[in-house]
Write an enzyme that holds these catalytic residues in place. Structure first.
Site, PDB file in Angstrom:
ATOM      1  N   CYS A 133       0.840  -1.200   0.000  1.00 44.61           N
ATOM      2  CA  CYS A 133       0.000   0.000   0.000  1.00 44.61           C
ATOM      3  C   CYS A 133       0.875   1.250   0.000  1.00 44.61           C
ATOM      4  CB  CYS A 133      -0.909  -0.006   1.235  1.00 44.61           C
ATOM      5  SG  CYS A 133      -2.060   1.402   1.273  1.00 44.61           S
ATOM      6  N   ASP A 135       0.410   3.757   1.732  1.00 40.51           N
ATOM      7  CA  ASP A 135       0.334   4.361   3.068  1.00 40.51           C
ATOM      8  C   ASP A 135       1.735   4.698   3.613  1.00 40.51           C
ATOM      9  OD1 ASP A 135       0.111   4.553   6.033  1.00 40.51           O
ATOM     10  OD2 ASP A 135      -1.983   4.023   5.629  1.00 40.51           O
ATOM     11  N   ARG A 163       2.803   4.924   6.444  1.00 36.09           N
ATOM     12  CA  ARG A 163       3.221   4.196   7.655  1.00 36.09           C
ATOM     13  C   ARG A 163       3.739   2.801   7.355  1.00 36.09           C
ATOM     14  NH1 ARG A 163      -2.587   4.838  10.262  1.00 36.09           N
ATOM     15  NH2 ARG A 163      -2.996   4.247   8.089  1.00 36.09           N
ATOM     16  N   HIS A 207      -2.104  -4.057   5.069  1.00 32.08           N
ATOM     17  CA  HIS A 207      -1.837  -3.613   6.447  1.00 32.08           C
ATOM     18  C   HIS A 207      -3.137  -3.273   7.151  1.00 32.08           C
ATOM     19  CE1 HIS A 207      -2.464   0.822   5.896  1.00 32.08           C
ATOM     20  NE2 HIS A 207      -2.305   0.478   4.648  1.00 32.08           N
ATOM     21  N   CYS A 247      -5.894   0.102   7.074  1.00 31.84           N
ATOM     22  CA  CYS A 247      -5.702   0.608   5.707  1.00 31.84           C
ATOM     23  C   CYS A 247      -6.863   1.535   5.341  1.00 31.84           C
ATOM     24  CB  CYS A 247      -5.627  -0.555   4.721  1.00 31.84           C
ATOM     25  SG  CYS A 247      -5.378  -0.017   3.015  1.00 31.84           S
TER      26      CYS A 247
HETATM   27 ZN    ZN Z   1      -3.403   1.109   3.017  1.00 35.71          ZN
END
Ligand code: ZN
Length: 204
Positions: free
Chosen positions: A42, A44, A46, A98, A101
């Site tokens: 992803c 993302d 993080r 994750h 998400c």
């Molecule tokens: Zn995500």
């Protein structure tokens, strides 16, 4: 100082750190790459693939998009996969979702609109087709976690069904496919399942 400047300053510090460890660190990068792993994760912020796996430059070939989707109409992920499997000959493809998400959460809670809505359409379909299983779970947090895992399972099979992977498997080559989830609450990766090269998808 503008916030972005710290990125440039950090880069200077990173270069120095690498050269202190190995004087030819960057020269060796010029000679080519031979990563063993393709990471599909992803976008993302993080979930930085290299950081959470302790990987150095040259070790991971990476594709990231919102909610780690693998779609047969997405030329970006398909070309990354083809290059990784045919040119780099990676032995392992990791699809890593994750928990928490935002893309998965959005697809569970909203009717999508615009480009993002189109992007999340596959997730909405996964949500609908697993409604019975998800509704049996006690609360929303468990449903959210399970939906993240279901998404990884679907995307892993999407990788397995691509022409590139089917051809490689038919020729007796890799890659093996791994479905993982990253738990950003504790920083740990969890293995969900592995599809060994050559796996018969009709039984998985
Ligand atoms: Zn995500």
């Amino acid at each position: 100082m503008d916030s972005y400047v710290k990125l440039l300053l950090s880069n200077e510090a990173w270069v120095k750190e690498k050269l202190d460890l190995r004087k030819d660190f960057f020269q060796s990068a010029v000679s080519g790459q031979k990563p063993e792993f393709l990471w599909i994760g992803c976008s993302d912020s993080r979930v930085p693939a290299e950081d959470v796996t302790g990987s150095e430059p040259g070790e991971l070939f990476v594709h990231r998009n919102i909610a780690n989707q693998v779609s047969e109409s997405d030329l970006s992920v398909l070309s990354v996969l083809q290059y990784a499997v045919e040119a780099l000959q990676v032995q392992h493809v990791i699809v890593c979702g994750h928990y928490h998400c935002g893309g998965v959460q959005h697809a569970m809670q909203h009717e999508g609109s615009g480009v993002l809505g189109q992007w999340l359409a596959q997730l909405k379909a996964i949500h609908r087709s697993h409604a019975d299983e998800l509704n049996r779970l006690a609360d929303g947090a468990l449903r959210f976690d399970r939906m993240v895992e279901l998404n990884v399972a679907v995307q892993l099979r999407n990788v397995a069904r691509t022409a590139v992977v089917r051809k490689a498997w038919a020729e007796g080559r890799g890659p093996h496919l791994h479905g993982w989830v990253y738990d950003l609450r504790i920083g740990k990766l969890k293995e969900l399942e592995t599809l060994q090269a050559g796996t018969d998808l009709s039984t998985h």
